[in-house]
Design an enzyme around this catalytic site. Structure first.
Site, mmCIF file in Angstrom:
data_model
loop_
_atom_site.group_PDB
_atom_site.id
_atom_site.type_symbol
_atom_site.label_atom_id
_atom_site.label_comp_id
_atom_site.label_asym_id
_atom_site.label_seq_id
_atom_site.Cartn_x
_atom_site.Cartn_y
_atom_site.Cartn_z
ATOM 1 N N ARG A 78 14.388 26.283 29.378
ATOM 2 C CA ARG A 78 13.062 26.727 28.950
ATOM 3 C C ARG A 78 12.033 26.718 30.053
ATOM 4 N NH1 ARG A 78 13.457 22.025 24.801
ATOM 5 N NH2 ARG A 78 14.671 21.339 26.592
ATOM 6 N N GLY A 87 15.610 46.397 24.288
ATOM 7 C CA GLY A 87 16.373 47.355 23.471
ATOM 8 C C GLY A 87 15.482 48.090 22.489
ATOM 9 N N ARG A 88 14.157 47.808 22.519
ATOM 10 C CA ARG A 88 13.208 48.591 21.727
ATOM 11 C C ARG A 88 12.665 49.739 22.565
ATOM 12 N NH1 ARG A 88 8.670 45.029 19.336
ATOM 13 N NH2 ARG A 88 8.616 46.604 17.713
ATOM 14 N N ARG A 162 20.122 48.812 17.457
ATOM 15 C CA ARG A 162 20.727 47.868 18.412
ATOM 16 C C ARG A 162 21.379 46.653 17.741
ATOM 17 N NH1 ARG A 162 15.715 44.402 20.940
ATOM 18 N NH2 ARG A 162 14.613 44.059 18.995
ATOM 19 N N ASP A 178 11.230 26.818 39.420
ATOM 20 C CA ASP A 178 10.967 25.971 40.584
ATOM 21 C C ASP A 178 12.214 25.160 40.902
ATOM 22 O OD1 ASP A 178 10.815 23.248 39.307
ATOM 23 O OD2 ASP A 178 9.250 24.267 38.164
ATOM 24 N N ARG A 189 24.993 23.543 34.912
ATOM 25 C CA ARG A 189 25.768 24.783 34.828
ATOM 26 C C ARG A 189 26.753 24.999 35.965
ATOM 27 N NH1 ARG A 189 25.243 26.063 29.441
ATOM 28 N NH2 ARG A 189 23.059 26.071 28.869
HETATM 29 C C1 LIG Z 1 27.975 22.415 28.772
HETATM 30 C C2 LIG Z 1 26.786 22.689 27.886
HETATM 31 C C3 LIG Z 1 26.960 22.866 26.519
HETATM 32 C C4 LIG Z 1 25.853 23.119 25.684
HETATM 33 N N1 LIG Z 1 26.080 23.296 24.346
HETATM 34 C C5 LIG Z 1 25.029 23.595 23.547
HETATM 35 C C6 LIG Z 1 25.221 23.806 22.141
HETATM 36 O O1 LIG Z 1 26.317 23.714 21.629
HETATM 37 N N2 LIG Z 1 24.126 24.137 21.381
HETATM 38 C C7 LIG Z 1 22.884 24.233 21.906
HETATM 39 O O2 LIG Z 1 21.937 24.513 21.186
HETATM 40 N N3 LIG Z 1 22.668 24.008 23.237
HETATM 41 C C8 LIG Z 1 23.697 23.705 24.055
HETATM 42 N N4 LIG Z 1 23.479 23.509 25.392
HETATM 43 C C9 LIG Z 1 22.113 23.657 25.924
HETATM 44 C C10 LIG Z 1 21.503 22.290 26.261
HETATM 45 O O3 LIG Z 1 21.386 21.458 25.104
HETATM 46 C C11 LIG Z 1 20.115 22.475 26.909
HETATM 47 O O4 LIG Z 1 19.242 23.074 25.975
HETATM 48 C C12 LIG Z 1 20.170 23.370 28.131
HETATM 49 O O5 LIG Z 1 21.202 22.951 28.976
HETATM 50 C C13 LIG Z 1 18.822 23.331 28.861
HETATM 51 O O6 LIG Z 1 18.691 22.080 29.468
HETATM 52 P P1 LIG Z 1 17.263 21.410 29.694
HETATM 53 O O7 LIG Z 1 16.586 21.199 28.382
HETATM 54 O O8 LIG Z 1 17.488 20.190 30.542
HETATM 55 O O9 LIG Z 1 16.534 22.540 30.569
HETATM 56 P P2 LIG Z 1 14.989 23.080 30.481
HETATM 57 O O10 LIG Z 1 14.774 23.678 29.168
HETATM 58 O O11 LIG Z 1 14.822 23.903 31.718
HETATM 59 O O12 LIG Z 1 14.180 21.782 30.577
HETATM 60 C C14 LIG Z 1 14.150 21.014 31.781
HETATM 61 C C15 LIG Z 1 13.666 19.635 31.450
HETATM 62 O O13 LIG Z 1 12.346 19.736 30.976
HETATM 63 C C16 LIG Z 1 12.157 18.811 29.937
HETATM 64 N N5 LIG Z 1 11.824 19.550 28.708
HETATM 65 C C17 LIG Z 1 11.871 20.884 28.513
HETATM 66 N N6 LIG Z 1 11.453 21.194 27.279
HETATM 67 C C18 LIG Z 1 11.153 20.023 26.675
HETATM 68 C C19 LIG Z 1 10.700 19.670 25.394
HETATM 69 N N7 LIG Z 1 10.423 20.577 24.447
HETATM 70 N N8 LIG Z 1 10.520 18.369 25.114
HETATM 71 C C20 LIG Z 1 10.755 17.418 26.036
HETATM 72 N N9 LIG Z 1 11.212 17.676 27.275
HETATM 73 C C21 LIG Z 1 11.404 18.971 27.593
HETATM 74 C C22 LIG Z 1 13.427 18.012 29.795
HETATM 75 O O14 LIG Z 1 13.360 16.881 30.631
HETATM 76 C C23 LIG Z 1 14.460 18.954 30.345
HETATM 77 O O15 LIG Z 1 15.623 18.314 30.850
HETATM 78 C C24 LIG Z 1 24.557 23.232 26.233
HETATM 79 C C25 LIG Z 1 24.382 23.032 27.613
HETATM 80 C C26 LIG Z 1 25.468 22.775 28.437
HETATM 81 C C27 LIG Z 1 25.254 22.583 29.917
#
Ligand SMILES: Cc1cc2nc3c(=O)[nH]c(=O)nc-3n(C[C@H](O)[C@H](O)[C@H](O)COP(=O)(O)OP(=O)(O)OC[C@H]3O[C@@H](n4cnc5c(N)ncnc54)[C@H](O)[C@@H]3O)c2cc1C
Length: 273
Positions: A78, A87-88, A162, A178, A189
């Protein structure tokens, strides 16, 4: 049709030196001239101690082409900025991704794949009679694009037409993030747990980071990617050479993977102490 997953670097902001200068502001020394060796020492200290904000001063921007199922995984990161083809606004090109080799379902990991399988779908324009039940099944993507074009020809709006193309349909987007959050993306990943198709993108992003931020990426790889983090029960297992009774089977098998890398004289006996 087999399409290539591509990830092209289109812009970079900052450098290792800028990251080090941002960190030096903490002690009022931002413009102090520094050598590469001093920058390297500082950057390695920052990564080792989790001082992440200086890495948010550097950014990279990419143009990525990949199937929708990979985009669905990427969009979960995120903190990235994202702008994608619509696709719109445009008709989706008959452009989808299929693996060169179809992998079988892993028997040990619910979300992973294993070796190749002999599955081989037929493309719509291959020879053969579609009404013959013994003929290979036509690939769903061809049928979906046939239906998509039928809907457009009938005057259905692009935003509704679509709905039939598949998760394998190619899409493209601009992705900017960043370096702090790129490291988080790479940690998740480039891991063996990530799907091989998103790893193609992660490897390309790591390649761009190693060219533009070599000191930072080296420190990240040394202290995060190739590091082993031990939990309290794992430290207990290591120091007592037995499996703590609180450790679940899943924790124990995670621990054995780490123990193999550490290669300590640990008994692999799974019975609890
Ligand atoms: C191998 C693998 C399997 C996965 N399987 C699934 C699955 O089955 N289903 C599924 O839904 N997802 C799945 N995911 C996605 C995973 O749960 C994370 O959403 C995704 O990897 C993004 O990671 P992130 O939140 O650290 O990254 P970002 O969204 O880039 O966030 C970076 C960091 O910012 C902070 N942050 C961001 N948003 C918030 C927030 N709202 N509140 C608090 N802190 C925040 C956290 O510290 C976070 O680590 C999978 C991921 C991997 C790598």
């Amino acid at each position: 049709m087999t399409n290539q997953i591509t990830c092209e670097l289109i812009d970079v902001m900052g450098s290792d030196a800028d990251i080090a200068a941002a960190a030096r502001v903490s002690y009022g020394n931002r413009s102090k001239p520094s050598t590469d060796a001093e920058d390297e020492r500082l950057i390695r200290y920052l990564v080792r101690h989790g001082h992440t904000s200086p890495f948010e001063m550097a950014e990279m921007k990419f143009h990525i082409r990949a199937p929708i199922f990979v985009a669905r995984q990427m969009v979960r990161h995120r903190t990235a900025n994202w702008n994608e083809v619509s696709g719109r606004y445009t008709e989706l090109p008959d452009d989808y991704w299929t693996p060169e080799t179809w992998r079988s379902q892993s028997s040990t990991n619910k979300q992973a794949s294993a070796s190749s399988t002999p599955y081989s779908p037929r493309h719509f324009d291959d020879d053969g009679d579609l009404s013959d039940p013994s003929a290979p099944w036509p690939i769903a993507e061809d049928l979906a694009f046939l239906e998509y074009n039928r809907r457009l020809d009938a005057g259905v709006a692009r935003e509704l037409a679509r709905t039939c193309p598949q998760l394998s349909t190619m899409t493209e987007w601009i992705w900017k993030n960043d370096l702090h959050n790129i490291f988080n993306f790479l940690r998740l990943r480039r891991s063996a747990h990530a799907q091989p198709e998103i790893r193609i993108i992660a490897d390309a992003i790591a390649g761009a980071a190693s060219l533009n931020f070599p000191l930072s990426l080296n420190a990240f790889d040394d202290y995060i990617t190739h590091a082993i983090t031990l939990t309290a029960p794992e430290i207990l297992a290591l120091t007592t050479n037995t499996r703590p009774h609180t450790m679940t089977d899943s924790e124990w098998s995670d621990f054995l993977v780490k123990a193999d890398r550490l290669n300590p004289p640990i008994s692999k006996d799974s019975s609890c102490c």
